[in-house]
Structure formats: structure tokens, C-alpha cells
Write an enzyme that holds these catalytic residues in place. Structure first.
Site, short mmCIF file in Angstrom:
data_model
loop_
_atom_site.label_atom_id
_atom_site.label_comp_id
_atom_site.label_asym_id
_atom_site.label_seq_id
_atom_site.Cartn_x
_atom_site.Cartn_y
_atom_site.Cartn_z
N LYS A 155 1.34 10.39 2.04
CA LYS A 155 0.42 9.41 2.71
C LYS A 155 1.42 9.04 3.53
CE LYS A 155 -0.62 8.28 -2.53
NZ LYS A 155 -0.05 7.39 -3.30
N LYS A 199 -5.19 10.68 -14.32
CA LYS A 199 -3.64 9.64 -14.26
C LYS A 199 -3.63 10.16 -16.19
CE LYS A 199 -3.67 7.60 -11.16
NZ LYS A 199 -2.48 7.59 -9.77
O1 OSB Z 1 0.25 7.92 -7.45
O2 OSB Z 1 -1.49 9.21 -5.85
C1 OSB Z 1 -1.02 7.85 -6.91
C2 OSB Z 1 -3.94 4.63 -5.60
C3 OSB Z 1 -2.25 4.02 -5.99
C4 OSB Z 1 -1.64 4.32 -5.74
C5 OSB Z 1 -0.58 5.19 -6.07
C6 OSB Z 1 -1.50 6.69 -6.63
C7 OSB Z 1 -3.18 6.42 -6.58
C8 OSB Z 1 -4.28 7.48 -6.72
C9 OSB Z 1 -6.09 6.88 -6.31
O3 OSB Z 1 -3.83 8.13 -7.50
C10 OSB Z 1 -5.64 7.54 -4.57
C11 OSB Z 1 -6.97 6.73 -3.72
O4 OSB Z 1 -7.69 7.71 -4.90
O5 OSB Z 1 -6.57 6.40 -3.05
MG MG Z 2 0.03 9.63 -7.20
#
Ligand code: OSB
Ligand code: MG
Length: 368
Positions: free
Chosen positions: A262, A163
Site C-alpha cells: 500500500k 476478515k
Molecule cells: O488490513 O488491508 C487491511 C481497510 C482499511 C485498513 C486496513 C485494511 C483494509 C482492508 C480493505 O482490508 C481494503 C480496501 O478494499 O480498501
Molecule cells: Mg490487511
């Protein structure tokens, strides 16, 4: 499909370690497990992946419960269906609320696959027997990020996502590259930048990133197309793509070279597959994203990622990435960097009844 009853379980668990993004820190996770049962007593499971607060999308656990309880379940009750794709069409009469829709739609897919004595992966057209597994690093400091990478590397993960935001990007990535020059690495900005930051973002081309995910705002489809022309690093869209139409427009505009799919964000497996098929025909790479979710949603992601166009390792990590103990059995494991696609009927995992009881907050039943 002869639905007889639906149960909604709201559960909550602490994360093993805090999940940091520039939008906030997640330390515990509420989730909704959707259970559908047909008149033969066969069960199907889905998971609503909205968070407790609307930091990632506009939905929350409470809005999802409202939409499921007062809108979607009554709609399904009034309009019996023969196939899960009819649920997807039926739910299109309700605007947005994609995570609520997906929770129910995916439970119907699991049930449908079980009724047909087929794995969910093969019923949607999956071809892979194992999925390359990636993992996300969401730490509060460079020291913690490096420590997480070391652990995840030892666990076999094949792709690492970090991140970033304007106050933690170049220096963090430089430090990671100093330790791991060849690590398959990407960055996720969760919309932390604007086009004014174009020089900052161009500088990140130094790090040979696999891609940069969602650098600009959710509605910045045009701005992303301007940015992508300036960057060597491929742009991947996440938050901006909540439907097939969004994906089509982003690709037509050249706003990205990669899409993170997703199912929760795009209202379910049917829409997710539609996006996959469109991208596959055009050679646009896709991968399956994650939502800090429980095993039910992870299992759906595994089935989805078995489709042939999922050519990149996604955020499909083991149950133990986030949880001391998951709510499914067996738990999801990563072996030599891969998650096996189950060949049993439906999702190929069952609920861990004991763990469900331990983490249950509320339960609500609907009779058809
Ligand atoms: O931006 O992909 C994202 C988790 C929660 C909400 C948004 C995101 C994420 C992650 C982690 O980056 C994803 C995971 O491994 O569950
Ligand atoms: Mg993302």
C-alpha cells in the site's frame, strides 16, 4: 518542479455499509486530498489515507495534517525538487508519518506525469492495461458475509478477502467453503493472533486459502517466520511492512511468501515501487492493498498495480464498493472483473468538484 501552491482538503463521507474488523468498525471516513499546483497552473493530486483514529497505523487525520502543514510542506518549500523521487529522499529526514508523506509525494507524481504528458502508470514503468480486481468482505455475521460475497460475485470480482479473528475463523471459513468450494478466497487477520494460536492457524490450512494476511502482530517479523514454516497457507504481510527495509528483512527471514503493498503505508509510490522491484526479481508475489480510500488514492493504486510484479488481484475495488458517490470523475468501475488502467496523462481521473464541495470539512492553502 516549480510548485506554486498546495491545498489540503479534509473531507468526510459515510460508508455505504459498516466495515467490521476485530479492531473496530468503520462507519464513516475522513480523508485528506492533497492538491499541488505548479507555476503553469497544472494540478497534481494525492490522498492521505490515515484514519480518524490510530487503529490501523499510529497516524491519524490530525497528525497527518500537522506533519504536512508544519513539517513536509515547509521542507518542500525550502528544498525545490526536479523529480518526485527527490521528495521521497527529502522526506526520509522525517521519521515515519508515512501516510502524510505519501499523500504529498503521490500528488507530486501525478503532477510530474501530467507535465510529461504521460500516464502515471507508464511513467513508473507499468505494463498492464487492466488490473484484476479483488474485494474485501468485512461483515459482522456469517449471514452478512455470504450476502456480500453473493453480491460481489455478481459484480465480477475475481478474489475475495474475509476478515477473521480467533472467535470468527474456522466456522466462518467452513460455511463459506460449503457454499463456494472453489471461490478464490483469502483471509485477513489484522494481527488478531499470537504464536500461541499456532494450532488454530494451522487448522485453517483446511480451506485452501490463497493466503492469510497479517496473522500476528506488527513487529512479529521473527514470529511470522516461525509461523510460515508451520503453515501450508502462504503468509502475506501488510501492517508489518512500512518500508523497503522491512520487506527485505521479512523476505530474508522467510516471514512471508506474499506482500501487500500500500503506497500510503510505505510513504509513497517510490518506496512502493522499490519493494515491488525487489520482490519481482526474487519471484515474491505482491498485490496492491486498499485503505477504504477515495478515488484519488484508488487511482494511484491502479497505476501502481500496473507494474509487472503485481501478479495477484488486490483490494482494488470499484468506487461503489464503499461510496454512494466518489470524489473523482469518471468513477472507478470493475468490468468483467477488471479495472482499466487509464491512458490519459497523470492519474487519468479528475476531481468531481461538486462532490468535493458536498463532503468538504476544511481547506487550507499554502503559497510557495
Ligand atoms: O488490513 O488491508 C487491511 C481497510 C482499511 C485498513 C486496513 C485494511 C483494509 C482492508 C480493505 O482490508 C481494503 C480496501 O478494499 O480498501
Ligand atoms: Mg490487511
Amino acid at each position: 518542479m516549480n510548485i506554486d501552491a498546495i491545498q489540503l482538503y479534509v473531507i468526510k463521507m459515510p460508508l455505504k455499509s459498516p466495515f467490521h474488523t476485530h479492531l473496530g468498525t468503520v462507519t464513516e471516513r475522513e480523508g485528506i486530498i492533497v492538491e499541488v499546483r505548479d507555476s503553469d497552473g497544472i494540478f497534481g493530486y494525492g490522498e492521505g489515507v490515515a484514519f480518524s483514529t490510530p487503529w490501523y497505523t499510529e497516524e491519524t487525520v490530525k497528525t497527518s495534517l500537522h506533519i504536512l502543514t508544519d513539517i513536509l510542506i515547509p521542507l518542500l518549500k525550502a528544498n525545490p525538487i526536479e523529480h518526485p523521487k527527490e521528495a521521497s529522499a527529502l522526506f526520509q529526514t522525517v521519521r515515519r508519518n508515512n501516510m502524510a508523506k505519501a499523500g504529498l509525494e503521490m500528488a507530486l507524481w501525478d503532477l510530474y506525469a501530467k507535465r510529461n504528458l504521460t500516464s502515471l502508470a507508464s511513467i513508473i514503468g507499468g505494463t498492464r492495461v487492466k488490473i484484476a480486481s479483488g474485494v474485501v468482505v468485512a461483515a459482522d455475521s456469517i449471514v452478512h458475509a455470504l450476502r456480500q460475497i453473493e453480491t460481489f460475485l455478481s459484480e465480477g470480482y475475481q478474489r475475495f478477502k474475509i476478515k477473521i479473528n480467533p472467535s470468527q475463523d474456522y466456522s466462518v471459513l467452513a460455511e463459506i467453503r460449503r457454499h463456494y468450494p472453489d471461490l478464490p478466497l483469502m483471509a485477513d487477520a489484522n494481527s488478531a493472533y499470537t504464536l500461541k494460536d499456532i494450532d488454530r492457524l494451522k487448522a485453517l490450512d483446511d480451506f485452501n486459502l490463497l493466503m492469510i494476511e497479517q496473522p500476528l502482530d506488527v513487529d512479529d517479523i521473527v514470529e511470522h517466520s516461525i509461523l510460515q514454516k508451520e503453515l501450508a497457507t502462504p503468509v502475506c504481510l501488510d501492517e508489518s511492512i512500512v518500508s523497503f527495509e522491512d520487506a527485505r528483512k521479512a523476505i530474508e527471514l522467510g516471514s512471508c511468501k506474499v506482500i501487500n503493498i500500500k503506497p500510503g503505508r510505505v510513504a509513497g509510490l517510490f518506496e512502493a515501487k522499490k519493494i515491488h522491484d525487489y520482490c519481482y526479481e526474487r519471484g515474491i508475489q505482491v498485490w496492491c492493498g486498499g485503505m477504504i480510500e477515495y478515488g484519488v488514492s484508488k487511482a494511484h493504486n491502479i497505476a501502481l498495480a500496473s507494474l509487472p510484479g503485481f501478479t495477484l488481484p488486490g483490494d482494488i475495488s470499484a468506487s461503489n464498493r464503499f461510496w454512494d458517490e466518489d470524489i473523482i470523475t469518471p468513477e472507478i468501475t470493475v468490468d468483467n472483473g477488471y479495472v482499466t488502467v487509464p491512458s490519459q496523462d497523470g492519474l487519468g481521473f479528475s476531481l468531481n468538484e461538486k462532490r468535493m464541495k458536498d463532503v468538504l470539512l476544511t481547506k487550507k492553502a499554502f503559497r510557495f
